[in-house]
Design a protein around this motif. Structure first.
Motif, short mmCIF file in Angstrom:
data_model
loop_
_atom_site.label_atom_id
_atom_site.label_comp_id
_atom_site.label_asym_id
_atom_site.label_seq_id
_atom_site.Cartn_x
_atom_site.Cartn_y
_atom_site.Cartn_z
N PRO A 50 16.40 16.51 -8.10
CA PRO A 50 15.76 15.24 -8.48
C PRO A 50 15.72 14.29 -7.30
CG PRO A 50 18.01 15.34 -9.32
CD PRO A 50 17.73 16.68 -8.71
N GLN A 51 14.60 13.56 -7.19
CA GLN A 51 14.45 12.70 -6.02
C GLN A 51 13.39 11.64 -6.25
OE1 GLN A 51 16.28 12.96 -2.90
NE2 GLN A 51 15.38 10.91 -2.92
N LEU A 52 13.63 10.44 -5.72
CA LEU A 52 12.62 9.39 -5.65
C LEU A 52 11.98 9.46 -4.28
CD1 LEU A 52 11.25 6.81 -6.82
CD2 LEU A 52 13.13 5.50 -5.79
N TYR A 53 10.62 9.43 -4.25
CA TYR A 53 9.89 9.52 -2.99
C TYR A 53 9.03 8.28 -2.77
CZ TYR A 53 10.99 14.52 -2.84
OH TYR A 53 11.64 15.74 -2.79
N MET A 54 8.83 7.96 -1.49
CA MET A 54 7.86 6.95 -1.10
C MET A 54 6.91 7.55 -0.07
SD MET A 54 8.15 3.40 1.02
CE MET A 54 7.75 4.32 2.51
N LEU A 55 5.61 7.31 -0.26
CA LEU A 55 4.60 7.76 0.70
C LEU A 55 3.97 6.52 1.33
CD1 LEU A 55 4.66 9.91 -1.80
CD2 LEU A 55 2.66 10.87 -0.64
N ALA A 56 4.23 6.30 2.62
CA ALA A 56 3.71 5.13 3.31
C ALA A 56 2.18 5.14 3.27
CB ALA A 56 4.21 5.10 4.75
N GLN A 57 1.60 4.06 2.77
CA GLN A 57 0.16 3.91 2.64
C GLN A 57 -0.47 5.01 1.77
OE1 GLN A 57 -1.41 1.03 3.96
NE2 GLN A 57 0.80 0.63 4.04
N GLY A 58 0.37 5.71 1.01
CA GLY A 58 -0.13 6.73 0.10
C GLY A 58 -0.56 8.02 0.76
N VAL A 59 -0.43 8.11 2.08
CA VAL A 59 -0.91 9.30 2.77
C VAL A 59 0.16 9.91 3.68
CG1 VAL A 59 -3.32 8.57 2.73
CG2 VAL A 59 -1.88 7.89 4.65
N GLY A 60 1.23 9.20 3.89
CA GLY A 60 2.24 9.69 4.81
C GLY A 60 3.05 10.82 4.20
N GLN A 61 3.91 11.39 5.01
CA GLN A 61 4.83 12.42 4.55
C GLN A 61 5.76 11.82 3.50
OE1 GLN A 61 4.83 15.56 5.47
NE2 GLN A 61 6.67 16.22 4.36
N PRO A 62 5.92 12.48 2.34
CA PRO A 62 6.83 11.93 1.32
C PRO A 62 8.23 11.71 1.89
CG PRO A 62 5.51 13.70 0.40
CD PRO A 62 5.23 13.70 1.88
N MET A 63 8.74 10.52 1.73
CA MET A 63 10.04 10.15 2.26
C MET A 63 11.05 10.06 1.13
SD MET A 63 10.97 6.65 4.32
CE MET A 63 9.58 6.98 5.42
N GLY A 91 0.80 -1.21 0.00
CA GLY A 91 0.00 0.00 0.00
C GLY A 91 0.83 1.26 0.00
N ASP A 92 2.16 1.11 -0.21
CA ASP A 92 3.03 2.29 -0.28
C ASP A 92 3.06 2.82 -1.71
OD1 ASP A 92 3.58 1.95 2.39
OD2 ASP A 92 5.43 0.83 2.05
N LEU A 93 3.18 4.14 -1.84
CA LEU A 93 3.13 4.83 -3.12
C LEU A 93 4.50 5.40 -3.45
CD1 LEU A 93 1.38 5.97 -5.47
CD2 LEU A 93 0.94 7.97 -4.02
N TRP A 94 4.92 5.21 -4.71
CA TRP A 94 6.23 5.64 -5.17
C TRP A 94 6.10 6.59 -6.35
CZ3 TRP A 94 10.79 3.18 -3.09
CH2 TRP A 94 10.52 2.17 -2.16
N VAL A 95 6.95 7.63 -6.40
CA VAL A 95 6.96 8.57 -7.51
C VAL A 95 8.31 9.29 -7.52
CG1 VAL A 95 6.02 10.51 -6.18
CG2 VAL A 95 5.59 10.39 -8.66
N ALA A 96 8.76 9.71 -8.68
CA ALA A 96 10.02 10.45 -8.79
C ALA A 96 9.75 11.87 -9.24
CB ALA A 96 10.96 9.76 -9.77
N ASP A 97 10.48 12.79 -8.67
CA ASP A 97 10.45 14.19 -9.10
C ASP A 97 11.68 14.42 -9.98
OD1 ASP A 97 10.27 16.91 -9.45
OD2 ASP A 97 10.20 17.42 -7.32
N ARG A 98 11.44 14.86 -11.21
CA ARG A 98 12.53 15.05 -12.18
C ARG A 98 13.09 16.46 -12.17
NH1 ARG A 98 9.33 12.79 -17.31
NH2 ARG A 98 7.70 13.99 -16.24
N ASN A 99 12.74 17.25 -11.18
CA ASN A 99 13.23 18.62 -11.06
C ASN A 99 14.75 18.63 -11.15
OD1 ASN A 99 13.83 21.25 -10.39
ND2 ASN A 99 12.85 21.21 -8.38
N ALA A 100 15.27 19.32 -12.16
CA ALA A 100 16.72 19.32 -12.38
C ALA A 100 17.48 19.87 -11.19
CB ALA A 100 17.04 20.12 -13.63
N ALA A 101 16.85 20.77 -10.44
CA ALA A 101 17.52 21.38 -9.29
C ALA A 101 17.52 20.46 -8.08
CB ALA A 101 16.86 22.71 -8.94
#
Length: 612
Positions: free
Chosen positions: A443-456, A431-441
């Motif tokens: 860049p980061q891969l994030y995980m949100l526990a259960q889709g609602v937690g603070q992006p880690m 139930g964890d959610l994953w997404v990457a931010d491609r911001n050149a300044a």
């Protein structure tokens, strides 16, 4: 059996006669040495029926040193269980220390044989050195794990002529075996063995998650027993840190056991040594579950596994239904719906595997069009969805219930352009959610526990490039990333490790490895099985292709998907009974039912996905 070597001439009379004899008998293949001592490469082995057993010929009396090397390489590709014939080409001392199972080196076209230009060795005219050369394609280590490889292979073999018998024998050689790719494909098969995800990983039903660990076994040398031994010996080094084996340390097959096969009730009985004699019923069921999942991957007709004590008593017996109640396996789950965005950027769905072309809006704000979307991911329980806004800036998570509300964005990118913002999101079975931010300044891969937690922020110490696409495996311990560097895209698979420090969870992706060595462009990808992905891309100088790849970088057996031009996105389910779906530049959303050609679904649609 020949060693898949380049630039060969037609087989001589002796080899032709040997092949003719094989064809007449039709019970087993065979191999022979060439009838000439000329220094030349040996022809590539044709692919043969998987039921044909191939055995090597022993060295002939007074064979030349070249024939000894050629015959030895042929023997390496035979179906001799313990390489007994290959050892006959070695001196007694070399035969004792040679370990053929320590490594298999796979070459693009097999080893070529060249006389070493150095002066004769310590025995003068009775000593000679040959060099084996070729282009590396892969290696299979002692754990039977496959790794793509590149570069030049160059190893030497040294021969001496026995003073008493006058026969040439190899007295110095590299450990392991070496063969060309076509011989490797004939001799070995890829099979998943299964362990449980370590820690608190759980599937949709709260069960432990079964994780696939692909290995290669010799396909006609008692593969069932090989696979059982490999499973009991534990996971491969790469996967080991994130899975657990249910077998107690020191467990092994009972001494002398071989030839494990299903009985007339499709049950495989596995006799174990004394180390497994004191386990409880829960542990026994877990062990049998790992065995059943593993053996069904090799032989789908297996219906149950029985564990037997060293004294011959029945320890436990697990059926397919009981195994699936013990652990959750992603490939068993069949999704209810296929999802995609319609022309108004709303999330719509249709029955997965259905034959119709009608799609309806999902309940809730994503279906109502409250926020036009660029990409979306639906949780594996199909109750929640995550969507990226049409400008790529904001990530929203909402219920797929009719009374759901959109709420605020859970993550916002500050990238300058749409292509510098958020990738499509992805859910794992936890139930964890994953997404990457491609911001050149930043860049980061994030995980949100259960889709609602603070992006880690997820740590990826080996990452070299920018993440363009993210697909986390259902098991939650592996993740596939499309990474761009200097205008080229690679598909990398990493291991997800979770830990705690000062009561804070930390998540890392470690030991990235390529699943598509040689690729220059990866347009789209999706998980398509417990250890398989479907990839759209092209190699250098090639054209766009859609193909399946294993997480270890090998190519699975079986045909590639039917050709489709202009593929922009692709979606697959871990369950291979669900049709492959794609977005084509010319035809919109299309699907590929089993045994059919691509069929149009809707012209005006984008971002097709299955849950995950």
């Amino acid at each position: 059996m020949v060693g898949d070597r380049e630039g060969s001439a037609r087989p001589g009379p002796m080899r032709a006669a040997a092949y003719a004899a094989c064809g007449a008998v039709l019970l087993a293949g065979c191999a022979s040495m060439p009838d000439s001592g000329d220094l030349r490469d040996v022809e590539s082995t044709p692919r043969q029926d998987t039921q044909v057993r191939v055995f090597a010929m022993p060295p002939q009396q007074d064979a030349s040193s070249t024939e000894i090397v050629q015959g030895f390489l042929e023997a390496l590709t035979s179906d001799d269980p313990r390489y007994d014939t290959a050892r006959k080409y070695l001196s007694p001392a070399a035969a004792k220390i040679w370990r053929p199972d320590s490594q298999a080196t796979v070459l693009a076209n097999g080893p070529s044989i060249q006389t070493d230009p150095r002066p004769a060795g310590r025995d003068g005219a009775d000593s000679i050195t040959y060099t084996l050369q070729g282009s590396r394609a892969a290696t299979v280590d002692a754990q039977q794990a496959y790794t793509p490889a590149a570069g030049t292979y160059q190893r030497t073999v040294h021969l001496t002529k026995d003073a008493k018998s006058g026969q040439w024998r190899i007295d110095s050689l590299p450990q392991g075996v070496v063969m060309g790719k076509s011989d490797f494909q004939r001799n070995y098969t890829s099979v998943n063995k299964y362990y449980f995800a370590s820690g608190t990983s759980a599937g949709e039903t709260g069960q432990p998650v079964a994780v696939a660990d692909p290995v290669f076994v010799r396909s006609r040398v008692d593969p069932t027993t090989q696979l059982v031994r490999s499973l009991i010996n534990g996971p491969t080094t790469w996967l080991g840190p994130v899975v657990r084996s249910s077998f107690p340390t020191g467990t092994a097959l009972k001494k002398g056991v071989s030839g494990l096969t299903p009985d007339d009730q499709n049950r495989v009985t596995v006799p174990l040594n004394v180390k497994a004699s004191r386990i409880g019923s829960v542990k026994c069921t877990e062990m049998a579950t790992e065995l059943l999942f593993t053996l069904r991957n090799l032989t789908p007709t297996v219906e149950s596994v029985a564990l037997q004590s060293v004294g011959g008593g029945r320890m436990c017996d697990v059926t397919e239904e009981e195994a699936e109640a013990t652990a959750w396996r992603p490939s068993v789950k069949r999704p209810d719906y296929l999802y995609f965005l319609d022309g108004k950027r709303r999330l719509v769905r249709m029955t997965a595997g259905g034959t119709g072309t009608g799609a309806v809006a999902v309940p809730g704000p994503f279906g109502a069009g409250t926020k036009p979307l660029q990409s979306v991911a639906v949780a594996r329980d199909e109750r929640t969805a995550a969507g990226v806004s049409s400008d790529g800036r904001s990530l929203y998570v909402t219920s797929l219930a009719s009374d759901g509300s959109l709420g605020d964005a859970v993550l916002t990118s500050h990238g300058a352009t749409e292509n510098d913002r958020l990738t499509a999101p992805s859910w794992d079975a936890r139930g964890d959610l994953w997404v990457a931010d491609r911001n050149a300044a930043d860049p980061q891969l994030y995980m949100l526990a259960q889709g609602v937690g603070q992006p880690m922020a997820v740590q990826i110490p080996e990452l070299n490039g920018r993440i363009e696409d993210v697909r986390v495996a259902a098991d939650g311990v592996r993740i596939a990333l499309v990474v761009e560097k200097d205008g080229k895209q690679s598909l990398l698979v990493g291991r997800i490790e979770r830990s705690r420090s000062d009561d804070q969870q930390e998540v890392s992706v470690l030991e990235l490895r390529s699943a598509t060595p040689g690729s220059e462009e990866v347009t789209a990808m999706s998980w398509a099985g417990d250890s398989r992905l479907v990839v759209v891309g092209r190699e250098q100088g090639g054209v766009q292709q859609t193909r399946y790849v294993q997480v270890d970088g090998s190519t699975p057996d079986g045909p590639a998907p039917a050709a489709l031009t202009g593929v922009l996105a692709i979606a697959a389910s871990e369950n291979d009974r669900v049709p492959l779906v794609a977005r084509s530049k010319d035809d919109g959303i299309v699907r590929l039912p089993s045994g059919a050609q691509w069929q149009k679904v809707v012209k005006d649609g984008s971002a097709p996905i299955y849950p995950g």
